[in-house]
Design a protein around this motif. Structure first.
Motif, mmCIF file in Angstrom:
data_model
loop_
_atom_site.group_PDB
_atom_site.id
_atom_site.type_symbol
_atom_site.label_atom_id
_atom_site.label_comp_id
_atom_site.label_asym_id
_atom_site.label_seq_id
_atom_site.Cartn_x
_atom_site.Cartn_y
_atom_site.Cartn_z
ATOM 1 N N THR A 1 -30.666 63.516 38.217
ATOM 2 C CA THR A 1 -29.713 62.502 38.645
ATOM 3 C C THR A 1 -30.328 61.110 38.541
ATOM 4 O OG1 THR A 1 -30.357 62.335 40.966
ATOM 5 C CG2 THR A 1 -28.945 64.182 40.371
ATOM 6 N N PRO A 2 -29.486 60.083 38.398
ATOM 7 C CA PRO A 2 -30.037 58.718 38.359
ATOM 8 C C PRO A 2 -30.889 58.401 39.586
ATOM 9 C CG PRO A 2 -27.765 58.713 37.614
ATOM 10 C CD PRO A 2 -28.040 60.103 38.120
ATOM 11 N N TYR A 3 -30.450 58.855 40.776
ATOM 12 C CA TYR A 3 -31.201 58.568 42.004
ATOM 13 C C TYR A 3 -32.571 59.227 41.954
ATOM 14 C CZ TYR A 3 -32.412 58.326 46.961
ATOM 15 O OH TYR A 3 -33.066 58.093 48.145
ATOM 16 N N THR B 1 -27.462 58.899 50.235
ATOM 17 C CA THR B 1 -26.148 59.379 49.821
ATOM 18 C C THR B 1 -25.250 58.225 49.395
ATOM 19 O OG1 THR B 1 -26.325 61.230 51.388
ATOM 20 C CG2 THR B 1 -24.135 60.714 50.537
ATOM 21 N N LEU B 2 -25.218 57.173 50.191
ATOM 22 C CA LEU B 2 -24.382 56.020 49.840
ATOM 23 C C LEU B 2 -24.854 55.376 48.540
ATOM 24 C CD1 LEU B 2 -23.939 54.446 53.395
ATOM 25 C CD2 LEU B 2 -22.273 55.812 52.108
ATOM 26 N N LYS B 3 -26.168 55.345 48.335
ATOM 27 C CA LYS B 3 -26.705 54.766 47.103
ATOM 28 C C LYS B 3 -26.262 55.583 45.889
ATOM 29 C CE LYS B 3 -29.230 51.176 48.340
ATOM 30 N NZ LYS B 3 -29.035 49.817 47.784
ATOM 31 N N ILE C 1 -22.203 53.038 46.694
ATOM 32 C CA ILE C 1 -21.547 52.284 47.763
ATOM 33 C C ILE C 1 -22.544 51.344 48.422
ATOM 34 C CG2 ILE C 1 -20.475 52.502 50.038
ATOM 35 C CD1 ILE C 1 -19.273 55.147 49.028
ATOM 36 N N HIS C 2 -22.140 50.092 48.578
ATOM 37 C CA HIS C 2 -22.993 49.069 49.187
ATOM 38 C C HIS C 2 -22.250 48.467 50.365
ATOM 39 C CE1 HIS C 2 -25.638 45.646 49.705
ATOM 40 N NE2 HIS C 2 -24.633 44.812 49.488
ATOM 41 N N ASP C 3 -22.901 48.475 51.520
ATOM 42 C CA ASP C 3 -22.321 47.899 52.735
ATOM 43 C C ASP C 3 -23.432 47.107 53.407
ATOM 44 O OD1 ASP C 3 -21.453 47.372 55.325
ATOM 45 O OD2 ASP C 3 -20.361 49.245 55.515
ATOM 46 N N SER C 4 -23.439 45.797 53.221
ATOM 47 C CA SER C 4 -24.562 44.977 53.657
ATOM 48 C C SER C 4 -24.745 45.007 55.175
ATOM 49 C CB SER C 4 -24.386 43.525 53.184
ATOM 50 O OG SER C 4 -23.172 42.979 53.669
ATOM 51 N N GLU C 5 -23.660 45.027 55.944
ATOM 52 C CA GLU C 5 -23.790 45.046 57.401
ATOM 53 C C GLU C 5 -24.455 46.350 57.862
ATOM 54 O OE1 GLU C 5 -21.104 44.903 61.487
ATOM 55 O OE2 GLU C 5 -20.176 44.492 59.539
#
Length: 318
Positions: A2-4, A203-205, A209-213
């Protein structure tokens, strides 16, 4: 791969190449001495199993030592396990170890096991899906797990199978973040942990998915886990640092571009104290034995610190 996982493996290999030759040699020699007659690797007790074999092969791969007879013997061990029914962690270990052998040694333990086997594994993983969008530890488990959800997503990508309803997976992961910024392992847990936080961010990466807060809160939580020993602790209640939490925390802080906020010299000194003169690493200061799992975490921590020192311009060819 996988890319990750590909990016992480490449970063580890680049960093490991910068380690002094004595450390590389004793680490590789110790790992190779741990290989059993059946080609697998064991933990501190019992015979070979997939979990510890995967960790040993990961270490050998980043050291550039996963080749030749040890790789062939490991491949035979994996082939003998393809017909068995494994738990999720062992399935992931099997799939990842096979991918490492394919990439590093040009050996495909899954050759001859085509789409039918991959589909059967994907069906098993689908049986772990729960109504909240996450995945449980077993097909009998009622509660979704942050870590197991991460493993399922990685495994599906390794199998070249889609992640169903990724937005629901992301919603579950986000729901696991607590007020202190850490992520919990299961919904009933009252506090976050270093390793669930690493799994959640991972998982989010991989879902893009990016969520700065949310990420900023996770950074603060992880930075707070570094104690006077220099390593990171598993959660707010455990006062003792360990090499697993130190490694996963460093991976995550690097992914979030916040690694420089950690005391890196102290982290390095902590891991150095856990290294055996004969190669290998202990889990923590209280531990009196090395094993292949913690040896990977120790070696991986050194490699990531070296990779970070090199900066973003370093490549696998440098």
């Amino acid at each position: 791969m996988t890319p990750y996982l590909r990016r992480l493996t490449i970063d580890l290999a680049i960093g490991a190449a910068e380690l002094d030759e004595a450390r590389r040699s004793r680490s590789a020699a110790r790992l190779l001495r741990e290989q059993r007659d059946d080609g697998g690797f064991a933990g501190r007790e019992g015979g070979s199993d997939l979990y510890y074999t995967s960790f040993a092969l990961r270490s050998l791969a980043i050291l550039g030592e996963l080749s030749g007879a040890p790789a062939e013997r490991a491949a035979e061990f994996l082939r003998r396990r393809l017909a068995g029914r494994e738990g999720l962690v062992d399935f992931f270990s099997l799939i990842y170890a096979a991918e490492l052998l394919k990439v590093s040694a040009g050996i495909d333990p899954m050759q001859g096991h085509g789409d039918g086997w991959r589909d059967a594994v994907a069906d098993f993983l689908a049986s772990l899906r729960r109504d909240d969008g996450g995945y449980a530890k077993s097909d009998e488990g009622a509660a979704s797990s942050t870590y197991q959800t991460f493993l399922v997503c990685i495994a599906l990508q390794l199998l070249d199978r889609p992640i169903a309803e990724p937005e629901r997976v992301a919603a579950f992961v986000r729901s696991q973040q607590l007020d202190d910024g850490g992520f919990r392992e299961i919904r009933a847990a009252r506090r976050g942990g270093t390793n669930p936080t690493a799994a959640a961010i991972g998982t989010l990466k991989l879902l893009g998915i990016h969520d700065s807060e949310s990420e900023d809160r996770a950074i603060d939580f992880l930075l707070d886990r570094q104690n006077d020993e220099g390593g990171l602790t598993a959660n707010t209640r455990i006062p003792i640092a360990d090499v697993l939490s130190t490694f996963t925390g460093i991976v995550t802080l690097r992914d979030l571009e916040a690694l420089d906020e950690l005391d890196l010299d102290a982290a390095r000194a902590f891991v150095e104290r856990l290294e055996s003169a004969e190669g290998g690493f202990r889990a923590a200061d209280w531990d009196d034995r090395v094993d292949v799992e913690y040896s990977f975490y120790g070696l991986g921590t050194f490699a990531l610190l070296e990779r970070h020192r090199l900066g973003d311009d370093a490549t696998a060819e440098d």
